[in-house]
Design a protein around this motif. Structure first.
Motif, PDB file in Angstrom:
ATOM      1  N   ASP A  99      18.502  -3.694  -4.559  1.00 54.10           N
ATOM      2  CA  ASP A  99      17.168  -3.843  -3.975  1.00 54.10           C
ATOM      3  C   ASP A  99      16.638  -2.548  -3.358  1.00 54.10           C
ATOM      4  N   ILE A 100      17.517  -1.612  -3.063  1.00 54.54           N
ATOM      5  CA  ILE A 100      17.116  -0.410  -2.337  1.00 54.54           C
ATOM      6  C   ILE A 100      16.466   0.589  -3.297  1.00 54.54           C
ATOM      7  N   ALA A 101      15.252   1.015  -2.948  1.00 50.66           N
ATOM      8  CA  ALA A 101      14.528   1.980  -3.779  1.00 50.66           C
ATOM      9  C   ALA A 101      14.656   3.412  -3.278  1.00 50.66           C
ATOM     10  N   HIS A 102      14.904   3.574  -1.967  1.00 46.02           N
ATOM     11  CA  HIS A 102      14.966   4.916  -1.385  1.00 46.02           C
ATOM     12  C   HIS A 102      16.080   4.971  -0.352  1.00 46.02           C
ATOM     13  N   PHE A 103      16.848   6.053  -0.372  1.00 46.84           N
ATOM     14  CA  PHE A 103      17.916   6.286   0.589  1.00 46.84           C
ATOM     15  C   PHE A 103      17.612   7.578   1.320  1.00 46.84           C
ATOM     16  N   ILE A 104      17.422   7.478   2.636  1.00 53.32           N
ATOM     17  CA  ILE A 104      17.131   8.652   3.461  1.00 53.32           C
ATOM     18  C   ILE A 104      18.239   8.776   4.497  1.00 53.32           C
ATOM     19  N   PRO A 105      19.233   9.625   4.209  1.00 53.33           N
ATOM     20  CA  PRO A 105      20.339   9.803   5.153  1.00 53.33           C
ATOM     21  C   PRO A 105      20.073  10.950   6.119  1.00 53.33           C
ATOM     22  N   HIS A 106      20.872  10.987   7.178  1.00 53.33           N
ATOM     23  CA  HIS A 106      20.922  12.185   8.003  1.00 53.33           C
ATOM     24  C   HIS A 106      21.308  13.363   7.117  1.00 53.33           C
ATOM     25  N   GLN A 107      20.597  14.462   7.273  1.00 54.37           N
ATOM     26  CA  GLN A 107      20.731  15.614   6.370  1.00 54.37           C
ATOM     27  C   GLN A 107      21.862  16.539   6.822  1.00 54.37           C
ATOM     28  N   ALA A 108      23.087  16.056   6.700  1.00 56.13           N
ATOM     29  CA  ALA A 108      24.227  16.778   7.256  1.00 56.13           C
ATOM     30  C   ALA A 108      24.710  17.905   6.352  1.00 56.13           C
ATOM     31  N   ASN A 109      25.013  17.577   5.124  1.00 51.79           N
ATOM     32  CA  ASN A 109      25.622  18.508   4.174  1.00 51.79           C
ATOM     33  C   ASN A 109      25.359  17.944   2.787  1.00 51.79           C
ATOM     34  N   GLY A 110      24.663  18.692   1.959  1.00 53.16           N
ATOM     35  CA  GLY A 110      24.241  18.159   0.670  1.00 53.16           C
ATOM     36  C   GLY A 110      25.376  17.839  -0.272  1.00 53.16           C
ATOM     37  N   VAL A 111      26.437  18.636  -0.241  1.00 54.72           N
ATOM     38  CA  VAL A 111      27.588  18.375  -1.107  1.00 54.72           C
ATOM     39  C   VAL A 111      28.267  17.073  -0.697  1.00 54.72           C
ATOM     40  N   MET A 112      28.465  16.876   0.604  1.00 55.08           N
ATOM     41  CA  MET A 112      29.069  15.646   1.103  1.00 55.08           C
ATOM     42  C   MET A 112      28.181  14.441   0.819  1.00 55.08           C
ATOM     43  N   LEU A 113      26.889  14.581   1.024  1.00 51.78           N
ATOM     44  CA  LEU A 113      25.976  13.455   0.816  1.00 51.78           C
ATOM     45  C   LEU A 113      25.946  13.012  -0.641  1.00 51.78           C
ATOM     46  N   GLN A 114      26.034  13.943  -1.560  1.00 54.17           N
ATOM     47  CA  GLN A 114      26.041  13.564  -2.968  1.00 54.17           C
ATOM     48  C   GLN A 114      27.256  12.709  -3.288  1.00 54.17           C
ATOM     49  N   ALA A 115      28.411  13.075  -2.738  1.00 53.27           N
ATOM     50  CA  ALA A 115      29.624  12.284  -2.961  1.00 53.27           C
ATOM     51  C   ALA A 115      29.502  10.908  -2.326  1.00 53.27           C
TER      52      ALA A 115
END
Length: 325
Positions: free
Chosen positions: A245-261
């Motif tokens: 159901d989720i169309a958009h994910f907006i996380p805390h922008q900590a580290n792009g490499v970690m967030l992708q994983a």
């Protein structure tokens, strides 16, 4: 209680662009190293005369204009920050004065990089009693507390502010569900050791560099990778939605490499992950509202779509919000 909506958004970053080479010079790292470890390409750092309240007021003015709300209509201002202008008074008091919001109660919330979601919950509680409109601002100015020789932290952070106006109804996003978590046994993983009642600042503290922000990067990465996926799945279940159901994910922008994983582990098959860290770095409590504002102003959010906001950081803490645009 009338269901609350996000009536407007705004954001602000300082003018000064700081390259990876400049930020990493004192720590002996260059652009290629920073991009490879973090996916951060640059960040903004505040001018010498700017404080957190100045950044917050700029973002707040943009959000108020977006919402079509005047400062005089605000019931409450909540500033989410872990880099206040001063230990006392609350930074929100300065923001209230800068905006001319004389009828608004004003206070700060500090859950470090999760602060914006915690502040949303606090504002929601105030409006349930008081009614009216709330201004929720995430603002951080980390460049003041970074150790220029610490490569684990100095290249990560930028300065900025993002804001949301909350109120009944309206055309913006409806806040459907919120959840907050704190893991106090892990509190020392991210901290500024000195400057509080535990360890006041003196000459010895300054000599040891304990006035600077510190982080156990590997432990933080393990925390995010181990805790965020199950907490997210639990949150979605409690909210009565499924990952599809989720169309958009907006996380805390900590580290792009970690967030992708982490994004791959979350398995949100229909969601777009929104990132602003390539240009702004990790802006602390400001990162979620800055990124939401950018997505909204770019026309990327369509009416009825579900947006998952996910904050995580010092405390250790995590906060989630489900917004229906």
């Amino acid at each position: 209680m009338t269901e609350l909506g996000i009536l407007g958004t705004g954001s602000y970053v300082p003018d000064r662009v700081v390259s990876n080479d400049e930020a990493g010079a004192g720590a002996g790292v260059d652009h290629a190293w920073v991009v490879g470890k973090t996916a951060i390409g640059a960040r903004r750092w505040a001018a010498p005369g700017q404080a957190t309240s100045d950044l917050a007021a700029h973002a707040a003015a943009a959000a108020l204009e977006s919402a079509g709300i005047s400062a005089a209509q605000l019931s409450v201002i909540v500033v989410a920050t872990s880099t206040p202008d001063r230990p006392q008074p609350p930074t929100a008091a300065y923001v209230q004065h800068l905006l001319g919001a004389a009828d608004a109660a004003a206070f700060d919330v500090n859950a470090v990089c999760s602060s914006e979601v915690f502040a949303l919950a606090a504002a929601e509680g105030v409006l349930a009693r008081r009614g009216g409109h709330a201004l929720v601002i995430g603002a951080d100015l980390y460049s003041r507390i970074l150790n220029p020789a610490d490569r684990r932290t100095v290249v990560l952070f930028g300065d900025g502010a993002g804001a949301m106006v909350l109120g009944p109804g309206g055309p913006g996003g409806r806040i459907r569900h919120l959840a907050l978590h704190t893991f106090g046994e892990l509190a020392d993983m991210i901290r500024v050791p000195a400057g509080g009642s535990r360890l006041p600042v003196d000459a010895q503290v300054l000599e040891r560099g304990e006035q600077y922000f510190t982080m156990d990067g590997r432990a933080v990465r393990r925390f995010v990778q181990d805790r965020l996926p199950p907490l997210t799945k639990q949150f979605l279940h409690e909210a009565g939605v499924v990952p599809d159901d989720i169309a958009h994910f907006i996380p805390h922008q900590a580290n792009g490499v970690m967030l992708q994983a982490v994004f791959e582990e979350l398995a949100l098959p229909n969601a777009a992950m929104h990132l602003t860290l390539a240009d702004y770095g990790n802006t602390g409590a400001a990162s979620i509202p800055i990124t939401l504002d950018h997505a909204a102003r770019a026309g990327l959010l369509r009416r009825g779509e579900l947006i998952l906001l996910a904050g995580f950081g010092g405390g250790m803490a995590a906060g989630f919000a489900l917004v229906q645009w």
